[in-house]
Design a protein around this motif. Structure first.
Motif, PDB file in Angstrom:
ATOM      1  N   ALA A  44       0.833  -1.212   0.000  1.00 48.95           N
ATOM      2  CA  ALA A  44       0.000   0.000   0.000  1.00 48.95           C
ATOM      3  C   ALA A  44       0.865   1.259   0.000  1.00 48.95           C
ATOM      4  N   GLU A  45       2.147   1.102   0.297  1.00 47.79           N
ATOM      5  CA  GLU A  45       3.073   2.233   0.390  1.00 47.79           C
ATOM      6  C   GLU A  45       4.117   2.265  -0.725  1.00 47.79           C
ATOM      7  N   TRP A  46       4.002   1.374  -1.736  1.00 46.33           N
ATOM      8  CA  TRP A  46       4.961   1.421  -2.841  1.00 46.33           C
ATOM      9  C   TRP A  46       4.922   2.809  -3.472  1.00 46.33           C
ATOM     10  N   PRO A  47       6.048   3.344  -3.886  1.00 49.07           N
ATOM     11  CA  PRO A  47       6.046   4.649  -4.573  1.00 49.07           C
ATOM     12  C   PRO A  47       5.374   4.527  -5.944  1.00 49.07           C
ATOM     13  N   THR A  48       4.741   5.600  -6.400  1.00 48.55           N
ATOM     14  CA  THR A  48       4.121   5.578  -7.729  1.00 48.55           C
ATOM     15  C   THR A  48       5.149   5.825  -8.817  1.00 48.55           C
ATOM     16  N   THR A  49       6.160   6.635  -8.510  1.00 48.95           N
ATOM     17  CA  THR A  49       7.259   6.864  -9.451  1.00 48.95           C
ATOM     18  C   THR A  49       8.579   6.777  -8.693  1.00 48.95           C
ATOM     19  N   ILE A  50       9.631   6.477  -9.427  1.00 43.99           N
ATOM     20  CA  ILE A  50      10.985   6.485  -8.872  1.00 43.99           C
ATOM     21  C   ILE A  50      11.865   7.237  -9.844  1.00 43.99           C
ATOM     22  N   ASP A  51      12.485   8.282  -9.346  1.00 40.30           N
ATOM     23  CA  ASP A  51      13.419   9.065 -10.157  1.00 40.30           C
ATOM     24  C   ASP A  51      12.784   9.466 -11.495  1.00 40.30           C
ATOM     25  N   GLY A  52      11.477   9.799 -11.437  1.00 40.20           N
ATOM     26  CA  GLY A  52      10.750  10.222 -12.629  1.00 40.20           C
ATOM     27  C   GLY A  52      10.249   9.083 -13.501  1.00 40.20           C
ATOM     28  N   HIS A  53      10.469   7.843 -13.087  1.00 35.94           N
ATOM     29  CA  HIS A  53      10.044   6.685 -13.878  1.00 35.94           C
ATOM     30  C   HIS A  53       8.751   6.106 -13.311  1.00 35.94           C
TER      31      HIS A  53
END
Length: 150
Positions: A44-53
């Protein structure tokens, strides 16, 4: 790193390296403890983006698995908690991570959390420690097991 752990890592990386098929989904092995309720909380806490990806699909689709970008940064919840190790361990915003250099990137595994989260960061992304910041909320959703970096 033990030989069996090295072979297991090689198997995970082989899946990652051959990760795109007709569907474009990243093939990822589901960890044994992926169905642990703590992984549902972490998911439920995974990021939606990483480093703009943005996120990309995984095969199989599972809440315990996520991938971002191309080449994919891959996160898996439900890997076994690490035992004490001589591998480098670093604290990032209250979460301890063990970093293992790989031939094509870095594997970060939460330390002191059970089950654990594993994040494979291809070398294209630079510092894996900077990527670890994006997983703070997911990692903090996992129960502590009493271990921490010294």
């Amino acid at each position: 790193m033990s030989a069996s752990r090295g072979r297991a890592l090689a198997a995970v990386l082989l899946v990652v390296a051959t990760a795109t098929g007709c569907s474009g989904a990243v093939e990822v092995a589901v960890p044994d403890a992926a169905s642990d309720p703590a992984c549902a909380q972490a998911a439920a806490e995974w990021p939606t983006t990483i480093d703009g990806h943005d996120q990309v699909e995984t095969d199989p689709a599972s809440p315990a698995l996520r991938a971002w970008g191309d080449p994919a940064i891959i996160a898996r919840c439900g890997v076994p908690a690490l035992t004490p190790t001589t591998d480098p361990c670093v604290g990032v915003n209250g979460v301890d991570w063990v970093a293992e250099d790989l031939s094509d990137g870095t594997r970060l595994t939460t330390y002191g959390r059970d089950p654990a989260i594993e994040v494979l960061v291809p070398s294209d992304y630079g510092s894996a420690a900077m990527i670890a910041v994006d997983f703070e909320k997911a990692a903090k959703a996992l129960p502590k097991n009493g271990h921490n970096c010294v």
